[in-house]
Design a protein around this motif. Structure first.
Motif: not given
Length: 417
Positions: A287-311
Motif C-alpha cells: 500500500q505504501h508503494v501505491q500511495a507513493y506512486l500516486d503522490s508522485v503522479w499528482r506532483d508531476i502532473m501539477q508541476l507540468l500543468k502549472d508550467d504549461l499554463s504560464s505564458e
C-alpha cells in the motif's frame, strides 16, 4: 440560365408558328427557316444535355442518364486517374527530393517567430492531453494497465538477458576494477582510518574492558587502535592493488564464477525465479508503494500543468530554443540534412504504396455511396452555366444552318429554272 435557355426555345418555336401563320413567304420564309432549324437544334442539345444526367421527360431512352448509370465506373476511373497521375511513387519521391525538405524545415524552424509559434502550439496541445491523463478514470486505467504489465513481466528473465549483455566480453571486470579503485581510495583516506580506529576502540571497550585497563598502562588504547587501523587499511589497499594488477587473481576468478553462476540461475533456477517474482508482487501490492506512486503522479502532473499554463513556461522556452537550434543546425550541417532527407524519402517510399491503395479505395467507395440525385445536382452546379450555353449555341447554330439551307434551296431553284 435554364430559364433563359427555355425562353430562347419558346421564342424560336413562337417565331416558327408565327411565320407559318403569315404564309411563309418573303421575309417570313427566312424567319421560318431560321426558327424551324433553331428549334430543332435547341431541342437536340436540350436532349443531349439532359441525357447526361437523367432520362429526358422521365422516359428511359437508351444511353441516357449516363452519369448516374456509370457512377461506379466513374468513381473507379477517377480513383485510377488520381492514383496514376498524382500518387505515382516515383514522381512523389522525385518531387520530394527536389524540394530538399530538410533544408526547408531548417529555414522554417530557424526563424524565431516560427520556433515560438511551434513551441506555443506544443504547449497548448500538451495541456488538454495532461487534463485527459489526470482524469480519474483514465489515470486508474493507465495505472491498472501498468500494474498488469508489471505483474506479467518476467523480471528474472529480463535480468538474465541484461546481465548477460553487460558481462559480455569481460565488461563486468571493468566494473570490478573501477569499484576496487574507488574502495582503495576510500580506505586510504585519513578520515576513514580515524573512523575505523574509533570503531575498534568502542568495540574493544565493550568486549574486553579489563584487558584494556591492563593495556592502557603500557600504551594508549586510542594509539593502538589508530596504528591497527592504518595497518589494516594499508593491507587492504595492498591486496586491492594486487587484484587490480593480476588478471588471474583468485578474487577475480571467484567473482567471475559467482557472476556467471548467478546469471545462469536467473535464467534456469525455478526457485530463484519464484523468489524474484514474489518480491516483485509484494512491492506492487504494498500500500505504501501505491500511495507513493500516486503522490508522485499528482506532483508531476501539477508541476507540468502549472508550467504549461504560464505564458512564461520554462518548457515552452526550452522547446523554442530547441526548435530554433535544430533549424540552424539543419541549415549548417550537410551530413545531418542529407541523413534527414534520406529518412524522409525512405518513409515516403514505404507510405506511397499504402497511400495509393487507400486513396483509390476511398475515392471509389465515396463515389459509390453518393446519392444519385445529389451527385447529378453537384455536377450540374459544378459545370454551371456552360451546360446552358450548349443549348444557346445549339439554338443559334441550328438557326444559322436553317438560313444557309434556305438560301441553298433558293439558289438551286433559281439555277434549275
Amino acid at each position: 440560365m435554364k430559364v433563359i435557355a427555355l425562353a430562347l426555345l419558346a421564342s424560336t418555336l413562337s417565331g416558327f408558328i408565327l411565320s407559318h401563320h403569315m404564309g411563309g413567304q418573303g421575309i417570313w420564309a427566312w424567319v421560318r427557316a431560321f426558327c424551324e432549324a433553331a428549334t430543332v437544334g435547341a431541342l437536340a442539345d436540350w436532349f443531349a444535355v439532359v441525357a447526361l444526367f437523367k432520362h429526358p421527360l422521365g422516359i428511359p431512352f437508351p444511353h441516357t442518364a449516363i452519369i448516374p448509370r456509370k457512377k461506379d465506373n466513374l468513381g473507379q476511373s477517377l480513383a485510377v486517374f488520381v492514383r496514376d497521375h498524382f500518387l505515382d511513387p516515383q514522381q512523389l519521391l522525385d518531387r520530394l527530393k527536389a524540394l530538399d525538405p530538410a533544408m526547408r524545415i531548417g529555414q522554417w524552424l530557424s526563424q524565431p517567430e516560427q520556433a515560438q509559434r511551434l513551441s506555443r502550439w506544443t504547449r497548448q496541445s500538451l495541456l488538454p492531453a495532461l487534463d485527459l491523463l489526470d482524469e480519474r478514470a483514465v489515470k486508474a486505467a493507465l495505472l491498472d494497465a501498468l500494474r498488469s504489465r508489471l505483474a506479467n513481466w518476467n523480471m528474472a528473465g529480463t535480468a538474465h538477458e541484461v546481465l548477460s549483455l553487460l558481462t559480455k566480453d569481460g565488461r563486468h571486470q571493468v566494473l570490478l576494477d573501477e569499484s576496487l579503485r574507488q574502495l582503495g581510495g576510500y580506505l586510504d583516506s585519513s578520515d576513514v582510518k580515524l573512523r575505523i580506529a574509533k570503531m575498534m576502540t568502542r568495540h574493544a571497550e565493550r568486549e574486553w574492558p579489563k584487558l584494556l585497563k591492563m593495556v592502557d598502562v603500557v600504551s594508549s588504547v586510542e594509539d593502538i587502535s589508530k596504528k591497527l587501523s592504518e595497518r589494516l587499511a594499508a593491507a587492504l589497499v595492498t591486496e586491492l592493488q594486487d587484484v587490480l594488477q593480476e588478471p588471474d587473481h583468485p578474487l577475480r576468478r571467484d567473482y567471475e564464477a559467482w557472476v556467471g553462476e548467478y546469471i545462469e540461475r536467473l535464467g534456469s533456477d525455478p526457485d530463484l525465479i519464484r523468489q524474484i517474482d514474489n518480491i516483485k508482487q509484494q512491492i506492487l501490492e504494498h500500500q505504501h508503494v501505491q500511495a507513493y506512486l500516486d503522490s508522485v503522479w499528482r506532483d508531476i502532473m501539477q508541476l507540468l500543468k502549472d508550467d504549461l499554463s504560464s505564458e512564461q513556461s520554462t518548457i515552452s522556452q526550452h522547446l523554442e530554443t530547441l526548435f530554433q537550434g535544430l533549424g540552424q543546425r539543419l541549415q549548417a550541417d550537410d551530413a545531418l540534412r542529407d541523413a534527414l532527407n534520406q529518412h524522409l524519402l525512405e518513409s515516403a517510399a514505404s507510405m506511397a504504396g499504402s497511400l495509393r491503395t487507400g486513396v483509390t479505395e476511398h475515392i471509389t467507395r465515396t463515389v459509390r455511396n453518393w446519392d444519385e440525385k445529389h451527385l447529378v445536382r453537384e455536377l450540374e452546379l459544378s459545370v454551371g452555366s456552360d451546360l446552358q450555353y450548349i443549348r444557346f449555341s445549339g439554338t443559334l447554330v441550328g438557326g444559322v444552318i436553317g438560313l444557309l439551307l434556305h438560301a441553298l434551296v433558293l439558289w438551286w431553284t433559281a439555277f434549275s429554272g
